[in-house]
Design an enzyme around this catalytic site. Structure first.
Site, PDB file in Angstrom:
ATOM      1  N   SER A 271       0.812  -1.203   0.000  1.00  0.00           N
ATOM      2  CA  SER A 271       0.000   0.000   0.000  1.00  0.00           C
ATOM      3  C   SER A 271       0.857   1.270   0.000  1.00  0.00           C
ATOM      4  O   SER A 271       1.714   1.416  -0.862  1.00  0.00           O
ATOM      5  CB  SER A 271      -0.956  -0.073   1.192  1.00  0.00           C
ATOM      6  OG  SER A 271      -2.086   0.699   0.935  1.00  0.00           O
ATOM      7  N   LYS A 275       4.260   1.970  -2.323  1.00  0.00           N
ATOM      8  CA  LYS A 275       4.714   3.151  -3.058  1.00  0.00           C
ATOM      9  C   LYS A 275       6.169   3.414  -2.639  1.00  0.00           C
ATOM     10  O   LYS A 275       7.034   3.737  -3.444  1.00  0.00           O
ATOM     11  CB  LYS A 275       3.850   4.376  -2.735  1.00  0.00           C
ATOM     12  CG  LYS A 275       2.317   4.142  -2.811  1.00  0.00           C
ATOM     13  CD  LYS A 275       1.512   5.383  -2.469  1.00  0.00           C
ATOM     14  CE  LYS A 275       0.115   5.182  -1.881  1.00  0.00           C
ATOM     15  NZ  LYS A 275      -0.876   4.470  -2.590  1.00  0.00           N
ATOM     16  N   TRP A 362      -9.933   0.133  -5.399  1.00  0.00           N
ATOM     17  CA  TRP A 362      -9.440   1.480  -5.052  1.00  0.00           C
ATOM     18  C   TRP A 362      -8.012   1.678  -5.590  1.00  0.00           C
ATOM     19  O   TRP A 362      -7.624   2.767  -5.982  1.00  0.00           O
ATOM     20  CB  TRP A 362      -9.496   1.619  -3.535  1.00  0.00           C
ATOM     21  CG  TRP A 362      -9.090   2.928  -2.941  1.00  0.00           C
ATOM     22  CD1 TRP A 362      -8.107   3.134  -2.008  1.00  0.00           C
ATOM     23  CD2 TRP A 362      -9.672   4.216  -3.176  1.00  0.00           C
ATOM     24  NE1 TRP A 362      -8.047   4.452  -1.663  1.00  0.00           N
ATOM     25  CE2 TRP A 362      -8.993   5.143  -2.360  1.00  0.00           C
ATOM     26  CE3 TRP A 362     -10.705   4.667  -4.001  1.00  0.00           C
ATOM     27  CZ2 TRP A 362      -9.303   6.500  -2.345  1.00  0.00           C
ATOM     28  CZ3 TRP A 362     -11.010   6.027  -3.987  1.00  0.00           C
ATOM     29  CH2 TRP A 362     -10.318   6.924  -3.174  1.00  0.00           C
ATOM     30  N   HIS A 412      -7.496  -5.819  -0.216  1.00  0.00           N
ATOM     31  CA  HIS A 412      -6.276  -5.047   0.035  1.00  0.00           C
ATOM     32  C   HIS A 412      -5.552  -5.594   1.269  1.00  0.00           C
ATOM     33  O   HIS A 412      -6.001  -5.384   2.396  1.00  0.00           O
ATOM     34  CB  HIS A 412      -6.736  -3.600   0.279  1.00  0.00           C
ATOM     35  CG  HIS A 412      -5.635  -2.601   0.348  1.00  0.00           C
ATOM     36  ND1 HIS A 412      -4.846  -2.290  -0.739  1.00  0.00           N
ATOM     37  CD2 HIS A 412      -5.192  -1.820   1.372  1.00  0.00           C
ATOM     38  CE1 HIS A 412      -3.981  -1.354  -0.386  1.00  0.00           C
ATOM     39  NE2 HIS A 412      -4.163  -1.058   0.888  1.00  0.00           N
TER      40      HIS A 412
HETATM   41  C1  GTR Z   1      -5.469   4.579   1.641  1.00  0.00           C
HETATM   42  C2  GTR Z   1      -4.877   5.366   0.500  1.00  0.00           C
HETATM   43  C3  GTR Z   1      -4.128   4.436  -0.412  1.00  0.00           C
HETATM   44  C4  GTR Z   1      -3.247   3.470   0.330  1.00  0.00           C
HETATM   45  C5  GTR Z   1      -3.800   3.033   1.672  1.00  0.00           C
HETATM   46  C6  GTR Z   1      -2.790   2.409   2.645  1.00  0.00           C
HETATM   47  O1  GTR Z   1      -6.266   5.305   2.461  1.00  0.00           O
HETATM   48  O2  GTR Z   1      -5.920   5.999  -0.176  1.00  0.00           O
HETATM   49  O3  GTR Z   1      -3.411   5.179  -1.380  1.00  0.00           O
HETATM   50  O4  GTR Z   1      -1.982   3.969   0.474  1.00  0.00           O
HETATM   51  O5  GTR Z   1      -4.378   4.068   2.349  1.00  0.00           O
HETATM   52  O6  GTR Z   1      -1.617   2.745   2.677  1.00  0.00           O
HETATM   53  O7  GTR Z   1      -3.232   1.579   3.429  1.00  0.00           O
END
Ligand code: GTR
Length: 432
Positions: A271, A275, A362, A412
């Site tokens: 997540s 990145k 998402w 996720h």
């Molecule tokens: C979310 C965000 C994502 C992702 C995620 C995470 O809220 O929109 O880009 O990075 O968090 O890191 O769990």
């Protein structure tokens, strides 16, 4: 404004990021037919218009240009080593019979003696016992701290700021005894060790708290020119850059540890930390394998696709992750000189694995797939193969060679299915 009101307002501001992003999830576009046509920036044309057709020209000319574009427009520039000066690595504990005797566990405190305002970071390293050679090592940050990654009760509880989370037993922004092991399903240590690999990890909040004002009180503040962090300009590094700096200092340490093969490092993250993994692999070529787990917007997903999270949402919810300039591409992606196929290409000719989850719309699974596909021409300059397919593969069907991809069942997260693929991938690449 009444002084009493200030703390209440501050808390709201800290929560805005997650809450705002969550609310936007319900409103986002998830319809492929609603994506406007777009053109990706040309990977192989230099700023002066030269077409790059050799690995040498990529390495000498185009790669540095693209890296500089990511610094300028997306993540900000990591300060030069002279900014942070001496780095101290102190092994604070070695436990030879960790994980029931299968592993050695070490803690390493990394600090900057010239910048004591930064409290330093605690690295937890597990290496397999009885391997008879230095182990390949996964290097990745955690969301919850070392005590959350491991279920071993003698791992010190992190005392740093944490995002409030009742479910994870984070109370008053602090971990509690009940938070132990709450991230362990994402870090299957026994499985990794049984495969002869090591794991080095640290709590990303050791760098600075992950909220919009975090830059004022962590590493970025300690290293800022005025020492007081009063200024954050276009081009300055965001939190992703700072978390990535932490991973690179772990690589510095691993180069000195004979239990690890520092020529076989795989950077991994999920997540927002996915990145971070991609940006780390782009900047630091000591990582021979780069793994992006559900990194989504701001990570592997093509930013020009209006699907799931968008530049406008991410830069509003989490402006501090990026350099300031990135916000100017909200609803204006076409004017951005980069897209994420270029980030994947920065890993070439090293190996890169991009993973999606089918319910994680998402993060735009197809957009994550497409960045790897569109990076293939750069890998081809080195004689390296990409996916071997043009269309996103079926669920739970990994594809690829030097660039690999899967979209797994579920949401996720990081699961043992993901790790099974990463372990195979790492072995395949390092044993070549
Ligand atoms: C979310 C965000 C994502 C992702 C995620 C995470 O809220 O929109 O880009 O990075 O968090 O890191 O769990």
């Amino acid at each position: 404004m009444s002084r009493l009101l200030i703390p209440a307002l501050m808390t709201t501001a800290l929560l805005l990021g997650e809450d705002f992003a969550e609310a936007q999830q319900k409103k986002a576009n998830y319809d492929e037919s609603q994506i406007a046509p777009y053109t990706l920036p040309d990977l192989l044309q230099t700023a002066t218009g030269k077409h790059v057709s050799t690995a040498e020209d990529w390495t000498q000319l185009r790669r540095p240009e693209i890296l500089a574009l990511f610094e300028q427009h997306v993540y900000g520039k990591t300060p030069a080593p002279s900014t942070w000066g001496k780095v101290d690595f102190k092994v604070t504990e070695v436990k030879k019979d960790a994980l029931g005797g299968k592993a050695t566990r070490k803690f390493i405190h990394i600090s900057l003696p010239e910048h004591p305002a930064w409290k330093g970071m605690e690295v937890m390293l597990y290496t397999p016992n009885g391997l008879g050679k230095p182990a390949p090592c996964f290097v990745g940050p955690s969301f919850g701290g070392n005590h959350a990654v491991s279920t071993e009760k003698d791992v010190p509880l992190s005392t740093r700021w944490m995002r409030p989370n009742k479910e994870k037993n984070i109370i008053d922004n602090k971990a509690t005894e009940e938070s132990r092991g709450n991230e362990s399903s994402r870090w299957p240590l026994e499985m990794i060790i049984a495969q002869g690999c090591a794991v080095a990890t640290y709590y990303y909040g050791d760098i600075e708290p992950d909220h919009a004002d975090g830059w004022k009180e962590g590493l970025r503040a300690a290293l800022s020119k005025d020492g007081a962090a009063t200024e954050w300009k276009d081009g300055d590094w965001g939190a992703i850059g700072a978390w990535s700096w932490g991973l690179q200092r772990i690589a510095d340490y691993l180069e000195t540890d004979s239990d690890v093969n520092a020529k076989q490092l795989a950077v991994i993250g999920h997540s927002r930390l996915g990145k971070t993994s991609l940006w780390t692999g782009a900047q630091d070529q000591r990582f021979g394998v780069v793994i992006s787990n559900n990194s989504g917007e701001g990570g592997a997903a093509i930013m020009r696709r209006n699907f799931g999270e968008t530049t406008a949402v991410i830069t509003k919810a989490f402006p501090h992750w990026f350099t300031k300039t990135y916000t100017s591409y909200s609803n204006n992606e076409a004017s951005c000189p980069i897209d994420k196929h270029m980030l994947i290409a920065l890993a070439a000719p090293r190996a890169i694995y991009i993973a999606s989850a089918v319910e994680d719309e998402w993060a735009d699974p197809k957009g994550e797939f497409l960045s790897g596909l569109n990076a293939e021409p750069v890998f081809a300059l080195f004689g390296k193969k990409g996916y071997g397919v043009r269309e996103q593969p079926a669920i739970d069907t990994p594809v690829g060679d030097t660039i690999a991809y899967h979209v797994r069942t579920g949401k996720h997260d990081v699961t043992s299915y993901d790790w099974e693929q990463y372990l195979k991938f790492v072995k395949r690449h390092f044993e070549k």
